[in-house]
Structure formats: structure tokens, C-alpha cells
Scaffold this motif. Structure first.
Motif, mmCIF file in Angstrom:
data_model
loop_
_atom_site.group_PDB
_atom_site.id
_atom_site.type_symbol
_atom_site.label_atom_id
_atom_site.label_comp_id
_atom_site.label_asym_id
_atom_site.label_seq_id
_atom_site.Cartn_x
_atom_site.Cartn_y
_atom_site.Cartn_z
ATOM 1 N N LYS A 6 -3.123 25.753 -17.545
ATOM 2 C CA LYS A 6 -1.893 26.428 -17.959
ATOM 3 C C LYS A 6 -0.780 25.710 -17.405
ATOM 4 O O LYS A 6 -0.541 25.230 -16.223
ATOM 5 C CB LYS A 6 -2.026 27.801 -17.895
ATOM 6 C CG LYS A 6 -2.948 28.712 -18.715
ATOM 7 C CD LYS A 6 -2.649 30.177 -18.346
ATOM 8 C CE LYS A 6 -3.698 30.766 -19.286
ATOM 9 N NZ LYS A 6 -3.510 32.305 -19.073
ATOM 10 N N THR A 7 0.356 25.561 -18.231
ATOM 11 C CA THR A 7 1.598 24.911 -17.820
ATOM 12 C C THR A 7 2.272 26.090 -16.684
ATOM 13 O O THR A 7 2.620 27.257 -17.094
ATOM 14 C CB THR A 7 2.592 24.723 -18.783
ATOM 15 O OG1 THR A 7 1.981 23.603 -19.681
ATOM 16 C CG2 THR A 7 3.901 24.190 -18.189
ATOM 17 N N HIS A 8 2.610 25.817 -15.489
ATOM 18 C CA HIS A 8 3.129 26.677 -14.817
ATOM 19 C C HIS A 8 4.886 26.543 -14.758
ATOM 20 O O HIS A 8 5.471 25.474 -14.851
ATOM 21 C CB HIS A 8 2.857 26.333 -13.247
ATOM 22 C CG HIS A 8 1.461 26.841 -13.159
ATOM 23 N ND1 HIS A 8 0.454 26.012 -13.674
ATOM 24 C CD2 HIS A 8 0.996 27.311 -12.099
ATOM 25 C CE1 HIS A 8 -0.748 26.415 -13.242
ATOM 26 N NE2 HIS A 8 -0.734 27.492 -12.382
ATOM 27 N N VAL A 9 5.548 27.465 -15.102
ATOM 28 C CA VAL A 9 6.921 27.519 -15.647
ATOM 29 C C VAL A 9 7.851 28.285 -14.559
ATOM 30 O O VAL A 9 7.401 29.295 -13.987
ATOM 31 C CB VAL A 9 7.150 28.535 -16.856
ATOM 32 C CG1 VAL A 9 8.657 28.578 -17.239
ATOM 33 C CG2 VAL A 9 6.417 27.591 -17.875
ATOM 34 N N ILE A 10 8.893 27.745 -14.285
ATOM 35 C CA ILE A 10 10.002 28.536 -13.324
ATOM 36 C C ILE A 10 11.053 28.621 -14.620
ATOM 37 O O ILE A 10 11.637 27.553 -15.171
ATOM 38 C CB ILE A 10 10.713 27.490 -12.247
ATOM 39 C CG1 ILE A 10 9.350 27.495 -11.230
ATOM 40 C CG2 ILE A 10 11.683 28.287 -11.566
ATOM 41 C CD1 ILE A 10 9.551 26.582 -10.259
ATOM 42 N N LEU A 11 11.497 29.792 -14.582
ATOM 43 C CA LEU A 11 12.674 30.156 -15.616
ATOM 44 C C LEU A 11 13.968 29.875 -14.950
ATOM 45 O O LEU A 11 14.216 30.696 -13.795
ATOM 46 C CB LEU A 11 12.478 31.560 -16.062
ATOM 47 C CG LEU A 11 11.225 31.528 -17.166
ATOM 48 C CD1 LEU A 11 11.036 33.053 -17.498
ATOM 49 C CD2 LEU A 11 11.290 30.807 -18.302
ATOM 50 N N LEU A 12 15.059 29.216 -15.448
ATOM 51 C CA LEU A 12 16.415 29.123 -14.952
ATOM 52 C C LEU A 12 17.399 29.574 -15.779
ATOM 53 O O LEU A 12 17.627 29.047 -17.025
ATOM 54 C CB LEU A 12 16.500 27.631 -14.224
ATOM 55 C CG LEU A 12 18.087 27.304 -13.941
ATOM 56 C CD1 LEU A 12 18.396 27.774 -12.798
ATOM 57 C CD2 LEU A 12 17.965 25.580 -13.883
ATOM 58 N N ALA A 13 18.173 30.519 -15.200
ATOM 59 C CA ALA A 13 19.330 31.171 -16.099
ATOM 60 C C ALA A 13 20.714 30.705 -15.558
ATOM 61 O O ALA A 13 20.784 30.957 -14.136
ATOM 62 C CB ALA A 13 19.110 32.521 -16.353
ATOM 63 N N ILE A 195 10.468 23.213 -15.243
ATOM 64 C CA ILE A 195 11.588 24.196 -15.243
ATOM 65 C C ILE A 195 12.016 24.446 -16.711
ATOM 66 O O ILE A 195 12.449 23.274 -17.392
ATOM 67 C CB ILE A 195 12.574 23.598 -14.194
ATOM 68 C CG1 ILE A 195 12.024 23.560 -13.003
ATOM 69 C CG2 ILE A 195 13.899 24.396 -14.550
ATOM 70 C CD1 ILE A 195 13.093 23.147 -11.769
ATOM 71 N N LEU A 196 12.099 25.574 -17.132
ATOM 72 C CA LEU A 196 12.862 25.788 -18.460
ATOM 73 C C LEU A 196 13.979 26.478 -18.438
ATOM 74 O O LEU A 196 14.170 27.640 -17.712
ATOM 75 C CB LEU A 196 11.646 26.505 -19.299
ATOM 76 C CG LEU A 196 10.244 25.974 -19.738
ATOM 77 C CD1 LEU A 196 9.548 26.887 -20.479
ATOM 78 C CD2 LEU A 196 10.537 24.523 -20.301
ATOM 79 N N LEU A 197 14.945 26.214 -19.301
ATOM 80 C CA LEU A 197 16.231 26.849 -19.182
ATOM 81 C C LEU A 197 15.993 28.251 -20.130
ATOM 82 O O LEU A 197 15.547 28.180 -21.458
ATOM 83 C CB LEU A 197 17.269 26.018 -19.987
ATOM 84 C CG LEU A 197 18.788 26.803 -20.050
ATOM 85 C CD1 LEU A 197 19.363 26.923 -18.714
ATOM 86 C CD2 LEU A 197 19.557 26.006 -20.949
ATOM 87 N N LEU A 198 16.453 29.350 -19.482
ATOM 88 C CA LEU A 198 16.379 30.437 -20.250
ATOM 89 C C LEU A 198 17.880 30.831 -20.670
ATOM 90 O O LEU A 198 18.824 30.991 -19.884
ATOM 91 C CB LEU A 198 15.947 31.798 -19.280
ATOM 92 C CG LEU A 198 15.840 33.167 -19.610
ATOM 93 C CD1 LEU A 198 14.868 33.433 -20.659
ATOM 94 C CD2 LEU A 198 15.591 34.169 -18.614
ATOM 95 N N CYS A 199 17.834 31.302 -21.741
ATOM 96 C CA CYS A 199 19.224 31.646 -22.566
ATOM 97 C C CYS A 199 19.118 32.542 -23.538
ATOM 98 O O CYS A 199 17.818 32.890 -23.965
ATOM 99 C CB CYS A 199 19.773 30.439 -23.158
ATOM 100 S SG CYS A 199 18.759 29.580 -24.507
ATOM 101 N N GLY A 200 20.242 33.049 -23.935
ATOM 102 C CA GLY A 200 20.313 33.971 -25.086
ATOM 103 C C GLY A 200 20.447 33.168 -26.444
ATOM 104 O O GLY A 200 21.000 31.864 -26.165
#
Length: 307
Positions: A6-13, A195-200
Motif C-alpha cells: 500500500k502507498t504510505h501517506v503523510i497528509l500536509l495541511a 506527501i499529499l496536500l490536504l485541503c478543502g
């Protein structure tokens, strides 16, 4: 899929967090739950990165206060951390620069090769150099000591709390130790870390405003990293994406959280929480956690219209 495939993810806001609301934290939780339910991802950490003071937004209080409020808001979380790097720079940083900083830092901290969303690495993300003989790195030959995926996750989680996403004392924020290294032990694991950008959906909409974003930055943010969008009520994310050629081009890199949770703007809105504070509105508890409210009142923040 196994843990290591699985892809391991860090969410960055990234954001003002002026102040950080319950809704901001809920966005992390909803995004993590959704990504786990897809069966393709394991979220191993979340990073809150408050914007630099020179961003120039009216009513923006000092980063010293915003960092402390963010720390208070995540103090009960075992996976979301606050990172002060953006605030500590000499001037305002673009979202693209913040993403690249954390990507480069994670490379140094973990030894990972962080794959782009659209161009996954063809070689193991963590592996021995292809032309080198593996060196013994354990104290004994007991094979049970070889790190498992769970042990790796523990190591990365440790790095997030101890090194990468430092949780400093309330009164004093220290720099991230960018020279730290967790050691070669993890190179035997083969995982993909992103690293994925978390946003609204409001940030997604801003991508469609001509001239607001540098197009080269948008290419990197959406094309190389990817984004996770937690939509607000009634927002048609497909319509938004169709209004931008870059969003259409990298549509597969945009993960839209789909769940049954109502997500009204007021729960996330820092603006509405500030208005509630100014008017003495008891509903401020709907927007802000009690430790954040206590700190705001103690520090006399947001009690007038100028911030």
C-alpha cells in the motif's frame, strides 16, 4: 494489498490557522478514514503547517500564538503534528516550497525515495543500493529482529513525532533537526511513501482563479505530489476540476473524500470562530476546542474586529 504494497501517506495541511478549528482537525480524520477505506493507502502521519507572518492577511495574529494554538488543538492526537518550519523562514513560503521541504526532509530522515503520484518509482522505495553488497546491520543473526512493516511504521511514526513534525514545548519552538537519520535498518523495507496536500474545496476552487497561482507550482502540487480534498457541503468538485486545465490533466491525482459526514463551512471557518469570539457567542465551542478557547482568552486574541 499488504502493508508494504500500500502507498504510505503523510497528509500536509498549509494555512493561516487563525485560529485552528475543530473542523481543521476533522478534515485530517476524515481524510485518513477515507484513504484507509479505499484499501490503497496507509496514513502514517499528519502535518499542520501554519503560514508565515508576512503572508499579510488582515487580522493574522503572530505565528507564536498560532503555533501554540495548533499545538493545543492536536495535543490529544497520536498522529497529527505541528511543524514550525514555515513560520521560521525569513519570509512567506509558497505551498509548493513547503511540500518540497517536507519531501526532502523525509528523504533525509528515513532514507526513503518519495515517489511522485503520477510517476511511481520503479525501484524499491526503500532498498539496498542496487550495486552494493548488503552489510550486516543487526547485533545478532536472529531473523526475528528483521524489521517488519509494523516496525517500520513505528519508526516513521517516531520520526514524525520526534524529528520531522516536532512537537516542541508550548513556550519555546525549536527547529527541526534536519541532519537526523533513523539509520540503515529501514532500508530493507520496500514501501512507497508520499506527501499529499490536504485541503478543502475552497482551495481547489482557488486553483481556477486566473493569476492567483503560479502554473508551474500548480503542476508540482497536483502533478508531482497530489491532493486530498475534503469538500464542503453542496460543492461540486467535478465541476471545479473541469474549470482548470491543470486539474483536468491531473484529475487522477486528486482524491476527493466521499463519506456521509456533514461538513458545514461554519465548523471549519476561522472567520466565523473569530466573529463568535468578538460577539461573546457561546457557540464558539462548536468551532474551537476548549484549550484553544482558553488560550485565546488568556492572550486576549481576536476580541476586536482588527484581530
Amino acid at each position: 494489498m499488504t502493508e508494504t504494497t500500500k502507498t504510505h501517506v503523510i497528509l500536509l495541511a498549509c494555512g493561516s490557522f487563525n485560529p485552528i478549528t475543530k473542523g481543521h482537525i476533522q478534515m485530517f480524520e476524515r481524510a485518513r478514514d477515507y484513504l484507509h477505506k479505499t484499501g490503497r493507502f496507509i496514513v502514517i502521519g499528519g502535518i499542520v503547517s501554519p503560514v508565515h507572518d508576512s503572508y499579510g492577511k488582515q487580522g493574522l495574529v503572530s505565528s507564536r500564538h498560532r503555533l501554540t494554538m495548533c499545538q493545543l488543538a492536536v495535543q490529544s492526537s497520536d498522529w497529527i503534528r505541528v511543524d514550525p518550519w514555515e513560520c521560521y523562514q525569513d519570509t512567506w513560503q509558497t505551498t509548493c516550497s513547503v511540500l518540497e521541504h517536507h519531501r526532502d526532509l523525509m528523504k533525509r530522515v528515513t532514507g526513503c525515495i518519495l515517489s511522485n503520484v503520477n510517476t511511481p518509482s520503479l525501484t524499491p522505495v526503500i532498498g539496498q543500493p542496487q550495486n552494493e553488497t548488503p552489510q550486516p546491520i543487526y547485533q545478532n543473526s536472529n531473523l526475528s529482529n528483521k524489521p517488519t512493516a509494523a516496525k517500520f511504521l513505528g519508526k516513521v511514526g517516531e520520526s514524525l513525532s520526534r524529528i520531522c513534525c516536532v512537537r516542541p514545548p508550548m513556550e519555546r519552538f525549536t527547529f527541526v533537526d534536519e541532519n537526523a537519520n533513523l539509520g540503515t535498518v529501514m532500508r530493507y523495507e520496500e514501501i512507497e511513501l508520499r506527501i499529499l496536500l490536504l485541503c478543502g474545496s475552497d482551495l481547489l476552487e482557488s486553483f481556477c482563479i486566473p493569476g492567483l497561482w503560479n502554473e508551474a507550482d500548480m503542476e508540482v502540487i497536483v502533478g508531482d505530489f497530489g491532493i486530498v480534498v475534503v469538500p464542503r457541503d453542496g460543492v461540486d468538485t467535478d465541476r471545479i476540476m473541469n474549470h482548470s486545465s491543470i486539474l483536468r490533466k491531473y484529475k487522477n491525482n486528486i482524491l476527493v473524500v466521499k463519506d456521509d459526514v456533514n461538513h458545514p463551512m461554519s465548523v471549519v471557518s476561522s472567520t466565523k470562530s473569530r466573529l463568535a469570539l468578538q460577539h461573546g457567542d457561546g457557540h464558539v465551542v462548536d468551532y474551537l476546542s476548549q484549550p484553544v478557547i482558553d488560550y485565546i482568552l488568556k492572550s486576549q486574541l481576536y476580541l476586536n474586529a482588527s484581530g
